[in-house]
Design a protein around this motif. Structure first.
Motif, PDB file in Angstrom:
ATOM      1  N   CYS A 157       0.833  -1.209   0.000  1.00  0.00           N
ATOM      2  CA  CYS A 157       0.000   0.000   0.000  1.00  0.00           C
ATOM      3  C   CYS A 157       0.862   1.251   0.000  1.00  0.00           C
ATOM      4  CB  CYS A 157      -0.918   0.008   1.226  1.00  0.00           C
ATOM      5  SG  CYS A 157      -1.915   1.515   1.344  1.00  0.00           S
ATOM      6  N   CYS A 192      -7.337  -0.646  -6.732  1.00  0.00           N
ATOM      7  CA  CYS A 192      -6.014  -0.486  -6.118  1.00  0.00           C
ATOM      8  C   CYS A 192      -4.925  -0.738  -7.167  1.00  0.00           C
ATOM      9  CB  CYS A 192      -5.837  -1.436  -4.946  1.00  0.00           C
ATOM     10  SG  CYS A 192      -4.189  -1.280  -4.215  1.00  0.00           S
ATOM     11  N   CYS A 233      -9.133   3.155  -2.961  1.00  0.00           N
ATOM     12  CA  CYS A 233     -10.044   2.282  -2.215  1.00  0.00           C
ATOM     13  C   CYS A 233     -10.981   3.113  -1.333  1.00  0.00           C
ATOM     14  CB  CYS A 233      -9.272   1.261  -1.390  1.00  0.00           C
ATOM     15  SG  CYS A 233      -8.079   1.991  -0.250  1.00  0.00           S
ATOM     16  N   LEU A 247      -2.574   5.731  -1.934  1.00  0.00           N
ATOM     17  CA  LEU A 247      -3.127   6.530  -3.025  1.00  0.00           C
ATOM     18  C   LEU A 247      -4.610   6.842  -2.841  1.00  0.00           C
ATOM     19  CD1 LEU A 247      -1.260   4.746  -5.927  1.00  0.00           C
ATOM     20  CD2 LEU A 247      -0.736   6.967  -4.935  1.00  0.00           C
ATOM     21  N   GLY A 248      -5.312   6.017  -2.074  1.00  0.00           N
ATOM     22  CA  GLY A 248      -6.669   6.356  -1.665  1.00  0.00           C
ATOM     23  C   GLY A 248      -7.787   5.988  -2.617  1.00  0.00           C
TER      24      GLY A 248
HETATM   25  S1  SF4 Z   1      -5.913   1.898  -3.293  1.00  0.00           S
HETATM   26 FE1  SF4 Z   1      -5.971   1.662  -1.058  1.00  0.00          FE
HETATM   27  S2  SF4 Z   1      -4.841  -0.220  -0.616  1.00  0.00           S
HETATM   28 FE2  SF4 Z   1      -4.317   0.391  -2.708  1.00  0.00          FE
HETATM   29  S3  SF4 Z   1      -2.465   1.616  -2.516  1.00  0.00           S
HETATM   30 FE3  SF4 Z   1      -4.185   3.025  -2.456  1.00  0.00          FE
HETATM   31  S4  SF4 Z   1      -4.679   3.292  -0.272  1.00  0.00           S
HETATM   32 FE4  SF4 Z   1      -3.384   1.453  -0.473  1.00  0.00          FE
END
Ligand code: SF4
Length: 62
Positions: free
Chosen positions: A10, A54, A16, A13-14
């Motif tokens: 992880c 993700c 999710c 990046l957000g």
């Molecule tokens: S999408 Fe969620 S789990 Fe994947 S890198 Fe970004 S914060 Fe982490």
């Protein structure tokens, strides 16, 4: 269903969190926090979208 997070992958990046804000929250350390790792079935669609969004494949479902 249970959400499994690989904290080594992880990078906060957000994506999710954007897809399922009731389940995922990026912490101040830049790693996502899973607010509920066993969400209800009616959250499945959002959770699957979050996992598929993700970019580093840090999330999976069991
Ligand atoms: S999408 Fe969620 S789990 Fe994947 S890198 Fe970004 S914060 Fe982490």
């Amino acid at each position: 269903m249970r959400i499994i997070l690989d904290t080594d992958k992880c990078d906060g990046l957000g994506m999710c969190e954007a897809a399922a804000p009731d389940v995922f929250e990026v912490g101040t350390d830049g790693i996502v926090v899973i607010l509920d790792d066993t969400p209800s079935e009616n959250q499945r669609e959002d959770v699957v979208e979050a996992i598929e969004s993700c970019p580093v494949l840090a999330l999976r479902l069991t």
